[in-house]
Write an enzyme that holds these catalytic residues in place. Structure first.
Site, PDB file in Angstrom:
ATOM      1  N   CYS A   1       5.891   4.433  10.091  1.00 41.36           N
ATOM      2  CA  CYS A   1       6.237   3.509  10.980  1.00 41.36           C
ATOM      3  C   CYS A   1       7.745   4.526  10.795  1.00 41.36           C
ATOM      4  O   CYS A   1       9.022   3.716  10.932  1.00 41.36           O
ATOM      5  CB  CYS A   1       6.695   1.620  10.292  1.00 41.36           C
ATOM      6  SG  CYS A   1       6.787   1.640   8.692  1.00 41.36           S
ATOM      7  N   ASP A  52      -1.185   1.439   5.912  1.00 41.05           N
ATOM      8  CA  ASP A  52       0.209   1.343   6.673  1.00 41.05           C
ATOM      9  C   ASP A  52       1.021   0.989   4.842  1.00 41.05           C
ATOM     10  O   ASP A  52       1.417   0.344   5.433  1.00 41.05           O
ATOM     11  CB  ASP A  52      -0.094   0.278   7.172  1.00 41.05           C
ATOM     12  CG  ASP A  52       0.642  -1.089   7.601  1.00 41.05           C
ATOM     13  OD1 ASP A  52       1.967   0.090   8.500  1.00 41.05           O
ATOM     14  OD2 ASP A  52       1.512  -1.324   8.476  1.00 41.05           O
ATOM     15  N   ASP A  65      -0.827  -3.868  -3.119  1.00 42.03           N
ATOM     16  CA  ASP A  65       0.128  -3.799  -2.141  1.00 42.03           C
ATOM     17  C   ASP A  65       0.591  -3.738  -3.811  1.00 42.03           C
ATOM     18  O   ASP A  65       0.613  -4.087  -4.883  1.00 42.03           O
ATOM     19  CB  ASP A  65       0.915  -4.878  -2.059  1.00 42.03           C
ATOM     20  CG  ASP A  65       1.501  -5.463  -0.564  1.00 42.03           C
ATOM     21  OD1 ASP A  65       1.976  -4.336   0.037  1.00 42.03           O
ATOM     22  OD2 ASP A  65       2.758  -4.661  -1.999  1.00 42.03           O
ATOM     23  N   SER A  66       1.998  -3.877  -4.278  1.00 43.87           N
ATOM     24  CA  SER A  66       2.384  -2.935  -5.451  1.00 43.87           C
ATOM     25  C   SER A  66       3.693  -4.500  -5.837  1.00 43.87           C
ATOM     26  O   SER A  66       3.818  -4.690  -6.298  1.00 43.87           O
ATOM     27  CB  SER A  66       3.746  -1.974  -5.385  1.00 43.87           C
ATOM     28  OG  SER A  66       4.491  -1.714  -4.540  1.00 43.87           O
TER      29      SER A  66
HETATM   30  N1  SAH Z   1       0.584  -4.026   6.940  1.00 39.16           N
HETATM   31  C1  SAH Z   1       1.233  -4.963   6.531  1.00 39.16           C
HETATM   32  C2  SAH Z   1       2.387  -3.993   6.166  1.00 39.16           C
HETATM   33  C3  SAH Z   1       2.692  -3.590   5.679  1.00 39.16           C
HETATM   34  S1  SAH Z   1       4.485  -3.282   4.770  1.00 39.16           S
HETATM   35  C4  SAH Z   1       1.273  -5.752   7.264  1.00 39.16           C
HETATM   36  O1  SAH Z   1       0.356  -5.643   8.438  1.00 39.16           O
HETATM   37  O2  SAH Z   1       0.962  -7.267   7.447  1.00 39.16           O
HETATM   38  C5  SAH Z   1       4.179  -1.552   3.127  1.00 39.16           C
HETATM   39  C6  SAH Z   1       3.523  -2.677   2.709  1.00 39.16           C
HETATM   40  O3  SAH Z   1       3.183  -1.880   1.329  1.00 39.16           O
HETATM   41  C7  SAH Z   1       4.890  -3.671   1.422  1.00 39.16           C
HETATM   42  O4  SAH Z   1       4.726  -4.839   1.262  1.00 39.16           O
HETATM   43  C8  SAH Z   1       4.728  -2.812   0.190  1.00 39.16           C
HETATM   44  O5  SAH Z   1       5.757  -3.964  -0.837  1.00 39.16           O
HETATM   45  C9  SAH Z   1       4.142  -2.376   0.034  1.00 39.16           C
HETATM   46  N2  SAH Z   1       4.621  -1.049  -1.126  1.00 39.16           N
HETATM   47  C10 SAH Z   1       5.242   0.124  -0.985  1.00 39.16           C
HETATM   48  N3  SAH Z   1       4.787   0.901  -1.775  1.00 39.16           N
HETATM   49  C11 SAH Z   1       3.704   0.572  -2.169  1.00 39.16           C
HETATM   50  C12 SAH Z   1       3.114   1.112  -2.969  1.00 39.16           C
HETATM   51  N4  SAH Z   1       3.801   2.700  -3.487  1.00 39.16           N
HETATM   52  N5  SAH Z   1       2.270   1.239  -3.307  1.00 39.16           N
HETATM   53  C13 SAH Z   1       1.546   0.655  -3.062  1.00 39.16           C
HETATM   54  N6  SAH Z   1       2.626  -1.035  -2.207  1.00 39.16           N
HETATM   55  C14 SAH Z   1       3.421  -0.184  -1.851  1.00 39.16           C
END
Ligand code: SAH
Length: 395
Positions: free
Chosen positions: A338, A298, A248-249
């Protein structure tokens, strides 16, 4: 009477009970309504269609409260609507599996712009429309009465508020927020950060999809991209995954994810955490020749509306293509969107294109959607925002 008269032909979507009236559909506004006022919507032929909340500043100029001419939009109306939404969740029997639940899901519950999530005895309140904002105090009182929460916390910080001409607002509205908030879901525990976490603190909508991943993870090397607080990772590890790499970022998200591993007493030795951009990380893993048996993608919303669809499609194709290439033969990809602006048909086409370009063949073994406490009203297809495909690639 405060009244909106539509242009000829613009009543069609309302006759199908779609609850939005775009400003371009309006012929005349009578009675000088203020933003947030309840107005009556009429066809160009002066036939009653609905009671709605008016907003002169937003592209969606009115959102329907009721289709019944004799229904009054007052405290009793909100009491009925909220009681109905709560009963709906009760009937689903979710409380046996989870202490976290979406109690109100906006338009899908006939309450445009209102979201209420429950985390144990805490309610998180989110308003995204001027109409719902007008009734905030009434809604709060009813919630106290119906749910007996120990705290109501507001997370009205979505970008939609700006479109509605509202400023963002967050904070405790009532009671006291416990220092540590932990929910139980399918026998697992998750810390929820309602103050600073994403959405209202947790992705309740992925509950059933996470559980499914848990059943597929045994002895697998798992890559969980966009892991947030580690939901899919925790289920995968409990399901017997050999290793889990979570990406995650957001540093805060990864901290929460690690905490959630610890809360569930899961071994951390075969865990890897990477604070990185997934687009870059997937390329790095490719260059390192890493392989996985189960990959979860996701990502956040790439297309909030259909106008972003083309750009979003490129993003989805890129990450899915890379993920397909990182899978071992026979591996599984669980891929989600989503974005309301991407239909499930379009999503499937994008994924098919990615598989083709990756030179692999795959089968859909399950189609997924948001958990049933995020129900989709048949007349409001925009509610079907979460789409998921579980794919098994050929050996
Ligand atoms: N799968 C998770 C929800 C994901 S929400 C669950 O079930 O709880 C999307 C996530 O993507 C967020 O945590 C956000 O910080 C991260 N994110 C957004 N852009 C990103 C990127 N380019 N690289 C990595 N993470 C990212």
């Amino acid at each position: 009477m405060k009244k909106i008269i539509l242009k000829a032909g613009k009543e069609k979507s309302l006759l199908r009970r779609h609850p939005w009236i775009y400003s371009g559909a309006i012929s005349r506004v009578e009675g000088h309504p203020s933003d947030g006022d309840t107005v009556q919507i009429y066809t160009s032929q002066n036939v009653f269609l609905a009671h709605a909340a008016y907003n002169s500043k937003a592209p969606i100029a009115a959102r329907v409260w009721s289709w019944q001419q004799d229904e009054r939009i007052d405290e009793a109306f909100f009491y009925r609507k909220l009681t109905h939404a709560l009963r709906f969740r009760k009937d689903l029997g979710l409380s046996q599996f989870s202490t976290g639940c979406r109690l109100v899901h906006g338009e899908s519950d006939g309450l445009p712009g209102l979201v209420i999530d429950q985390y144990d005895r805490i309610l998180v309140f989110q308003i995204g429309s001027v109409g719902a904002e007008r009734w905030r105090e009434v809604i709060l009182d009813i919630l106290k009465d119906l749910c007996h929460p120990i705290c109501i916390y507001e997370r009205s910080d979505t970008d939609v508020r700006e479109l509605e001409g509202l400023i963002k607002h967050t904070g405790v509205l009532w009671g006291e927020l416990p220092h540590d908030l932990i929910i139980e879901e399918n026998g697992l525990h998750f810390a929820v950060d309602v103050m600073a976490g994403q959405k209202t603190g947790f992705y309740l909508d992925q509950r059933d999809n996470r559980a499914k991943i848990g059943t597929l993870a045994k002895e697998k090397d798992v890559l969980n991209c966009f892991c947030y607080s580690g939901g899919f990772s925790v289920y995968a590890k409990r399901g017997g995954a050999k290793s889990v790499l979570s990406v995650d970022s957001s540093e805060e998200a990864l901290k929460l994810a690690q905490r959630n591993f610890a809360l569930n007493g899961l071994a951390t030795d075969s865990q890897e955490w990477q604070c990185a951009d997934v687009f870059q990380m997937l390329r790095k893993l490719r260059d390192q020749n890493r392989k996985f048996d189960l990959i979860i993608l996701d990502p956040p919303k790439f297309a909030p509306t259909a106008s972003f669809a083309a750009k979003a499609a490129r993003g989805y194709k890129d990450i899915n293509l890379l993920a397909f290439k990182l899978l071992r033969p026979g591996g599984i990809l669980a891929t989600y969107s989503c974005s309301s602006g991407i239909s499930s048909d379009l999503f499937q086409k994008i994924i098919a294109g990615a598989a083709l370009d990756a030179g692999i063949s795959a089968h859909i073994i399950e189609q997924q959607m948001a958990a049933p406490d995020h129900p989709i009203l048949l007349s409001f297809p925009e509610g079907a925002y979460l789409k998921g495909l579980i794919l098994k690639v050929s050996d």
